[in-house]
Design a protein around this motif. Structure first.
Motif, PDB file in Angstrom:
ATOM      1  N   TRP A 131       6.082 -56.546  47.295  1.00  0.00           N
ATOM      2  CA  TRP A 131       5.156 -57.331  46.453  1.00  0.00           C
ATOM      3  C   TRP A 131       3.749 -57.345  47.040  1.00  0.00           C
ATOM      4  O   TRP A 131       3.018 -58.302  46.912  1.00  0.00           O
ATOM      5  CB  TRP A 131       5.701 -58.735  46.199  1.00  0.00           C
ATOM      6  N   TRP A 132       3.381 -56.241  47.664  1.00  0.00           N
ATOM      7  CA  TRP A 132       2.076 -56.164  48.317  1.00  0.00           C
ATOM      8  C   TRP A 132       1.030 -55.583  47.363  1.00  0.00           C
ATOM      9  O   TRP A 132       0.777 -54.377  47.364  1.00  0.00           O
ATOM     10  CB  TRP A 132       2.200 -55.327  49.580  1.00  0.00           C
TER      11      TRP A 132
ATOM     12  N   GLU B 150      -3.129 -56.386  51.036  1.00  0.00           N
ATOM     13  CA  GLU B 150      -1.723 -55.955  51.013  1.00  0.00           C
ATOM     14  C   GLU B 150      -1.605 -54.497  50.562  1.00  0.00           C
ATOM     15  O   GLU B 150      -0.860 -53.713  51.151  1.00  0.00           O
ATOM     16  CB  GLU B 150      -0.915 -56.836  50.055  1.00  0.00           C
TER      17      GLU B 150
ATOM     18  N   GLY C 188       2.670 -63.198  44.558  1.00  0.00           N
ATOM     19  CA  GLY C 188       2.704 -63.596  45.963  1.00  0.00           C
ATOM     20  C   GLY C 188       4.001 -64.307  46.311  1.00  0.00           C
ATOM     21  O   GLY C 188       4.642 -64.919  45.457  1.00  0.00           O
ATOM     22  N   GLY C 189       4.401 -64.171  47.576  1.00  0.00           N
ATOM     23  CA  GLY C 189       5.600 -64.870  48.033  1.00  0.00           C
ATOM     24  C   GLY C 189       6.896 -64.204  47.627  1.00  0.00           C
ATOM     25  O   GLY C 189       7.947 -64.512  48.172  1.00  0.00           O
TER      26      GLY C 189
ATOM     27  N   GLN D  47      11.841 -55.148  50.023  1.00  0.00           N
ATOM     28  CA  GLN D  47      11.303 -56.191  50.903  1.00  0.00           C
ATOM     29  C   GLN D  47      12.135 -57.455  50.717  1.00  0.00           C
ATOM     30  O   GLN D  47      12.058 -58.114  49.690  1.00  0.00           O
ATOM     31  CB  GLN D  47       9.840 -56.435  50.518  1.00  0.00           C
TER      32      GLN D  47
ATOM     33  N   LYS E 269      13.766 -60.880  53.140  1.00  0.00           N
ATOM     34  CA  LYS E 269      13.568 -61.506  54.459  1.00  0.00           C
ATOM     35  C   LYS E 269      14.627 -62.546  54.782  1.00  0.00           C
ATOM     36  O   LYS E 269      15.283 -63.081  53.895  1.00  0.00           O
ATOM     37  CB  LYS E 269      12.223 -62.234  54.450  1.00  0.00           C
TER      38      LYS E 269
ATOM     39  N   HIS F 285       4.260 -62.490  60.715  1.00  0.00           N
ATOM     40  CA  HIS F 285       3.176 -63.281  60.136  1.00  0.00           C
ATOM     41  C   HIS F 285       3.293 -64.702  60.655  1.00  0.00           C
ATOM     42  O   HIS F 285       4.403 -65.233  60.839  1.00  0.00           O
ATOM     43  CB  HIS F 285       3.307 -63.340  58.606  1.00  0.00           C
TER      44      HIS F 285
ATOM     45  N   TRP G 117      -2.920 -66.503  45.254  1.00  0.00           N
ATOM     46  CA  TRP G 117      -3.361 -66.916  46.589  1.00  0.00           C
ATOM     47  C   TRP G 117      -4.598 -66.176  47.049  1.00  0.00           C
ATOM     48  O   TRP G 117      -5.458 -66.744  47.717  1.00  0.00           O
ATOM     49  CB  TRP G 117      -2.214 -66.699  47.600  1.00  0.00           C
TER      50      TRP G 117
ATOM     51  N   TRP H  89      -1.551 -63.253  56.048  1.00  0.00           N
ATOM     52  CA  TRP H  89      -1.854 -62.185  55.096  1.00  0.00           C
ATOM     53  C   TRP H  89      -3.216 -62.471  54.469  1.00  0.00           C
ATOM     54  O   TRP H  89      -3.899 -61.563  54.014  1.00  0.00           O
ATOM     55  CB  TRP H  89      -0.773 -62.030  54.026  1.00  0.00           C
TER      56      TRP H  89
ATOM     57  N   ASN I 176       7.099 -65.757  60.047  1.00  0.00           N
ATOM     58  CA  ASN I 176       7.531 -65.141  58.796  1.00  0.00           C
ATOM     59  C   ASN I 176       7.557 -63.635  59.031  1.00  0.00           C
ATOM     60  O   ASN I 176       6.515 -63.023  59.193  1.00  0.00           O
ATOM     61  CB  ASN I 176       6.530 -65.516  57.696  1.00  0.00           C
TER      62      ASN I 176
ATOM     63  N   ASP J 119       8.273 -60.034  57.813  1.00  0.00           N
ATOM     64  CA  ASP J 119       8.568 -59.151  56.675  1.00  0.00           C
ATOM     65  C   ASP J 119       9.579 -58.107  57.109  1.00  0.00           C
ATOM     66  O   ASP J 119       9.515 -57.605  58.239  1.00  0.00           O
ATOM     67  CB  ASP J 119       7.288 -58.429  56.218  1.00  0.00           C
TER      68      ASP J 119
ATOM     69  N   LYS K 253      -2.855 -55.813  57.521  1.00  0.00           N
ATOM     70  CA  LYS K 253      -2.042 -56.844  56.873  1.00  0.00           C
ATOM     71  C   LYS K 253      -2.364 -58.254  57.368  1.00  0.00           C
ATOM     72  O   LYS K 253      -2.067 -59.254  56.701  1.00  0.00           O
ATOM     73  CB  LYS K 253      -0.561 -56.512  57.099  1.00  0.00           C
TER      74      LYS K 253
ATOM     75  N   HIS L 261       8.693 -69.368  53.385  1.00  0.00           N
ATOM     76  CA  HIS L 261       8.727 -67.905  53.262  1.00  0.00           C
ATOM     77  C   HIS L 261      10.098 -67.328  53.581  1.00  0.00           C
ATOM     78  O   HIS L 261      10.212 -66.271  54.199  1.00  0.00           O
ATOM     79  CB  HIS L 261       7.579 -67.283  54.058  1.00  0.00           C
TER      80      HIS L 261
END
Ligand code: BGC
Length: 413
Positions: free
Chosen positions: A30-31, A36, A62-63, A85, A87, A138, A245, A265, A296, A298, A333, A373
């Protein structure tokens, strides 16, 4: 329904139809913001340099809430990408569905166990086998500030939540927006997480938001955290609903707003706009959280492919943990490399601070997973907590009512 909840119909998921062709690395992520996208482009470049075809599967939002919904659909329809992606505890949830490939060959060959901090490696493994590869670390408990705005107003950035109200009020009287925010559930949760950490400290945070202990949740500290969130909410502008964001970050960059509470980020946006930390913007710990670190990480899970060709996936994983990738990706990033002992000399001061604080907070037991996150809870509990925080932000719910709802949400664990 929470988009992140994994209620996969496994029978369908197992019936994988056509996998991606060998040599094609389709990656869901989701970058999509400026910083990103620049970072993702580096990954694409390095995968192509290994002779593979990059198939971008970017899902804006985002997120990652949107991305998780789309991923679920793709897997249920028997057509997973090569990597996605995902997490924290959700990695275990996907692994338990039996749809992931194991990365033992590449992780053993490249000695991941010695390259990675154990706190990170454990999250990447399912029943002792690597099923995911981490990208970065992050930090979430940051406050991004525009020094010019503070100078014009004649106030210092607040160091505690007690000071915050008075400082923010002065900023508004001088005609600026105090807090740049985007009213989306994950962003609400991001702010709340830093507030709770600043009010209660790392030990409380661990009990209330990681272990979800009812006694810690049902405490005056949580009431104070919600009261404080209500106060911070008052200092956000009326156009915040739905705002992305990175647009909130842009308000700090262009001097419309004084501060934003967001993970690093956001630094990727400052960097992409050519801004220099310490001069054009400040990276400060969110009030009351200077000694703590909400992490956080990734990471990407890799799906089992019907053709059993692991080459694209293992080259993908190997690239991600390579030193050249860690260096260039993380500089774009805003995060820090996940490899232990990475040379930080070319990184900016915020990243150097983050790297030092990561180590120090680990020693002082104030390194905590970011619940906003997806690092602390299984997806059902995470989504339920996020719902409570977001409805609190967007209604007249009292702090006491929010605590009661949080206790209910905790039962989802
Ligand atoms: C991810 C970051 C991403 C941010 C905003 C976070 O959950 O960890 O990589 O930049 O969301 O989309």
């Amino acid at each position: 329904m929470q988009p992140r909840r994994l209620t996969l119909a496994l029978t369908v998921a197992c019936a994988f139809s056509l996998p991606a062709a060998a040599g094609t690395v389709e990656v869901l992520h989701w970058w999509t913001s400026g910083g990103e996208a620049k970072s993702a482009a580096e990954l694409k470049k390095m995968i192509e340099a290994r002779g593979h075809t990059w198939k971008d599967f970017a899902v804006a939002g985002g997120g990652g809430d949107n991305a998780m919904t789309v991923l679920k659909t793709r897997v249920v329809s028997g057509n997973p990408p090569v990597a996605a992606q995902v997490k924290g505890p959700a990695i275990q949830e996907w692994a338990a569905e039996g749809v992931l490939a194991n990365l033992d060959a590449v992780s053993a060959a490249e000695k991941w166990d010695t390259l990675l901090p154990p706190v990170v490696a454990n999250v990447m493994k399912y029943k002792g086998h690597y099923v995911a590869v981490p990208v970065n670390v992050h930090r979430v408990n940051w406050m991004w500030a525009n020094p010019e705005v503070f100078k014009k107003v004649g106030v210092e950035p607040p160091k505690s939540w007690d000071e915050f109200d008075a400082v923010a009020t002065k900023i508004e009287k001088a005609g600026f927006i105090a807090v740049a925010h985007g009213g989306q559930p994950w962003q609400d949760n991001t702010v709340f997480e830093s507030v709770a950490l600043g009010i209660g400290g790392a030990a409380y945070y661990n009990k209330a938001f990681v272990k979800l202990e009812p006694a810690a949740i049902n405490s005056p500290t949580t009431i104070k955290a919600f009261d404080t969130l209500r106060m911070v909410r008052k200092h956000m502008d009326k156009d915040m609903p739905g705002r992305d964001w990175n647009l909130a970050t842009a308000m700090v960059i262009n001097g419309k707003a004084a501060m934003q509470f967001m993970g690093d980020w956001a630094k990727g946006e400052f960097a992409a706009a050519g801004k220099v930390p310490g001069k054009d913007y400040l990276c400060l710990a969110a009030p009351g959280t200077a000694n703590a670190f909400t992490f956080n990480v990734d990471s990407f899970i890799v799906f089992a492919q019907k053709n059993k060709d692991m080459k694209p996936a293992s080259d993908f994983a190997s690239t991600i943990l390579s030193t050249p990738f860690q260096e260039v990706f993380n500089q774009n990033k805003g995060s820090i490399p996940v490899r232990l002992g990475h040379d930080m000399s070319k990184f900016d001061d915020c990243a150097k601070k983050s790297a030092a604080d990561f180590v120090a907070s680990n020693k002082s037991a104030s390194l905590v997973p970011s619940f906003a996150h997806q690092m602390a809870q299984p997806s059902a509990a995470q989504g339920a907590i996020q719902d409570v925080v977001s409805s609190f932000m967007n209604s007249n719910m009292t702090s006491k009512e929010a605590v009661a709802k949080l206790l209910e949400a905790a039962k989802k664990k």
